[in-house]
Design a protein around this motif. Sequence first.
Motif, mmCIF file in Angstrom:
data_model
loop_
_atom_site.group_PDB
_atom_site.id
_atom_site.type_symbol
_atom_site.label_atom_id
_atom_site.label_comp_id
_atom_site.label_asym_id
_atom_site.label_seq_id
_atom_site.Cartn_x
_atom_site.Cartn_y
_atom_site.Cartn_z
ATOM 1 N N SER A 22 0.809 -1.216 0.000
ATOM 2 C CA SER A 22 0.000 0.000 0.000
ATOM 3 C C SER A 22 0.839 1.260 0.000
ATOM 4 C CB SER A 22 -0.931 0.009 1.221
ATOM 5 O OG SER A 22 -0.182 0.107 2.411
ATOM 6 N N VAL A 23 2.158 1.132 0.126
ATOM 7 C CA VAL A 23 3.040 2.292 0.165
ATOM 8 C C VAL A 23 3.629 2.533 -1.218
ATOM 9 C CG1 VAL A 23 5.137 3.265 1.169
ATOM 10 C CG2 VAL A 23 3.624 1.859 2.565
ATOM 11 N N ALA A 29 6.631 8.966 -8.182
ATOM 12 C CA ALA A 29 5.483 8.390 -8.888
ATOM 13 C C ALA A 29 4.303 9.346 -8.910
ATOM 14 C CB ALA A 29 5.071 7.068 -8.232
ATOM 15 N N PHE A 30 4.233 10.245 -7.923
ATOM 16 C CA PHE A 30 3.079 11.121 -7.831
ATOM 17 C C PHE A 30 3.056 12.197 -8.913
ATOM 18 C CE2 PHE A 30 3.212 9.431 -3.470
ATOM 19 C CZ PHE A 30 1.909 8.990 -3.372
ATOM 20 N N GLN A 31 4.132 12.359 -9.673
ATOM 21 C CA GLN A 31 4.117 13.349 -10.746
ATOM 22 C C GLN A 31 3.345 12.847 -11.950
ATOM 23 O OE1 GLN A 31 7.970 13.726 -13.040
ATOM 24 N NE2 GLN A 31 8.675 12.352 -11.422
ATOM 25 N N TYR A 32 2.968 11.562 -11.968
ATOM 26 C CA TYR A 32 2.232 10.995 -13.087
ATOM 27 C C TYR A 32 0.756 10.844 -12.727
ATOM 28 C CZ TYR A 32 7.006 9.818 -14.333
ATOM 29 O OH TYR A 32 8.343 9.899 -14.609
ATOM 30 N N PRO A 33 -0.138 10.978 -13.719
ATOM 31 C CA PRO A 33 -1.569 10.784 -13.442
ATOM 32 C C PRO A 33 -1.840 9.358 -12.986
ATOM 33 C CG PRO A 33 -1.151 10.895 -15.808
ATOM 34 C CD PRO A 33 0.123 11.295 -15.131
ATOM 35 N N SER A 34 -2.872 9.180 -12.161
ATOM 36 C CA SER A 34 -3.191 7.871 -11.593
ATOM 37 C C SER A 34 -4.418 7.255 -12.249
ATOM 38 C CB SER A 34 -3.441 7.986 -10.086
ATOM 39 O OG SER A 34 -2.272 8.316 -9.393
ATOM 40 N N LEU A 35 -4.350 5.951 -12.444
ATOM 41 C CA LEU A 35 -5.495 5.144 -12.831
ATOM 42 C C LEU A 35 -5.821 4.241 -11.646
ATOM 43 C CD1 LEU A 35 -4.397 4.050 -16.425
ATOM 44 C CD2 LEU A 35 -5.960 5.903 -15.822
ATOM 45 N N ALA A 69 -3.233 3.135 -8.754
ATOM 46 C CA ALA A 69 -3.530 3.329 -7.334
ATOM 47 C C ALA A 69 -4.647 2.381 -6.927
ATOM 48 C CB ALA A 69 -3.947 4.773 -7.066
ATOM 49 N N THR A 70 -4.442 1.650 -5.840
ATOM 50 C CA THR A 70 -5.449 0.715 -5.335
ATOM 51 C C THR A 70 -6.464 1.448 -4.485
ATOM 52 O OG1 THR A 70 -3.814 -1.060 -5.296
ATOM 53 C CG2 THR A 70 -5.805 -1.385 -3.998
ATOM 54 N N VAL A 71 -7.742 1.171 -4.731
ATOM 55 C CA VAL A 71 -8.836 1.788 -3.972
ATOM 56 C C VAL A 71 -9.667 0.669 -3.345
ATOM 57 C CG1 VAL A 71 -10.896 3.235 -4.091
ATOM 58 C CG2 VAL A 71 -8.905 3.779 -5.510
ATOM 59 N N ALA A 72 -9.929 0.755 -2.054
ATOM 60 C CA ALA A 72 -10.752 -0.247 -1.371
ATOM 61 C C ALA A 72 -12.204 -0.131 -1.821
ATOM 62 C CB ALA A 72 -10.648 -0.071 0.142
ATOM 63 N N SER A 73 -12.927 -1.250 -1.757
ATOM 64 C CA SER A 73 -14.343 -1.256 -2.145
ATOM 65 C C SER A 73 -15.056 -2.395 -1.422
ATOM 66 C CB SER A 73 -14.480 -1.431 -3.660
ATOM 67 O OG SER A 73 -14.436 -2.801 -4.015
ATOM 68 N N PRO A 74 -16.394 -2.436 -1.502
ATOM 69 C CA PRO A 74 -17.119 -3.554 -0.886
ATOM 70 C C PRO A 74 -16.912 -4.887 -1.586
ATOM 71 C CG PRO A 74 -18.542 -1.636 -1.133
ATOM 72 C CD PRO A 74 -17.308 -1.364 -1.922
#
Length: 329
Positions: A22-23, A29-35, A69-74
């Motif tokens: 998760s880190v 890396a943050f200078q690039y757009p995230s998917l 970028a990983t996003v949590a979900s149900p």
Amino acid sequence: MIRHRRYPRLLALLIVTATALSVPTSLTAFQYPSLTISSGTTTGSYYAAASAIAKVFNNSSARNGVRLATVASPGSVANIDQVADGKAAFGIAETELLRRATQGVRPWEGKARTGLRAVMGLYVESVTIVAAVDSGIRQVSDLKGKRLSIGAPGSIDNTYAGTLLQMSGLNPGEVVTSEHSTAIAPELLQKGEIDAYLCIVGHPNLTVLEASAGKRKVTLISLDNALIQQVVSHNLLLMAVAIPTNFYPKVEVDGKVPTIGLRAVLFTSADQPEENVYAVVREVLTHLDLFRRQHPILHDLSPRDAARVGVIPLHPGAVRYFKEAGLVP
């Protein structure tokens, strides 16, 4: 609350792995757009798999000009809706739910999700029933009159539980079901608020380790062979598998646990640019050894498993890589 110091060494490893995944690999890396990858609860295998994909991919953010970028979900249902509605670039779901979504079958009645495209196959998930030993549950039919958590609404656990119980000969109402997230089910089991819970997960999994770490002894319930054969013969997306119990030294069960499995799939929408999908598949499969080392559930993934999805069409970006690698005609 279950005390973490009682967990087996593998649990500590999985927690460290999940934390590391998760880190971000570097601040640059943050200078690039995230998917985003819509995954699952932070203790689940979807989140671990999505984070592994992101970690491997983000090592080459400079070359690809984008990061994941990983996003949590149900869970799967939410992931499918997020991708179909353009709110997430990628998602993870089981083959069975992807089939239902594209056909407009419950819970997508009248709203078929026809624009979904496969990126790559991942690992096999197993129907897993964790039960308290003192509940007297030794087989699925013993769930009659017992308190069973079937997972949160929108999860594959919840969607499939009713079908499995009916095929096991249990009528609606004979089992006292509740819709708790698998993330909290181990604690509820230890507190005596439920007798068992059903989840569909890859192994090893934190939920089983957590459930077995408390004073209340737990076991894993095998599915009857006749039921397994009946199910897999009517649905080619399902397969006969066995849960390896060597990961769970505190679970009171001997040998492997026969059950039903289905493959988890990384997917996207038909609108996702070909270059993005091609880059994701290329980075994962050209660094497959590194990818498989990110989490034990990924250890057995082969390039051919990744290329053979079948339930929904492959995205052109995935087809392009798989053809170059000689994995599809």
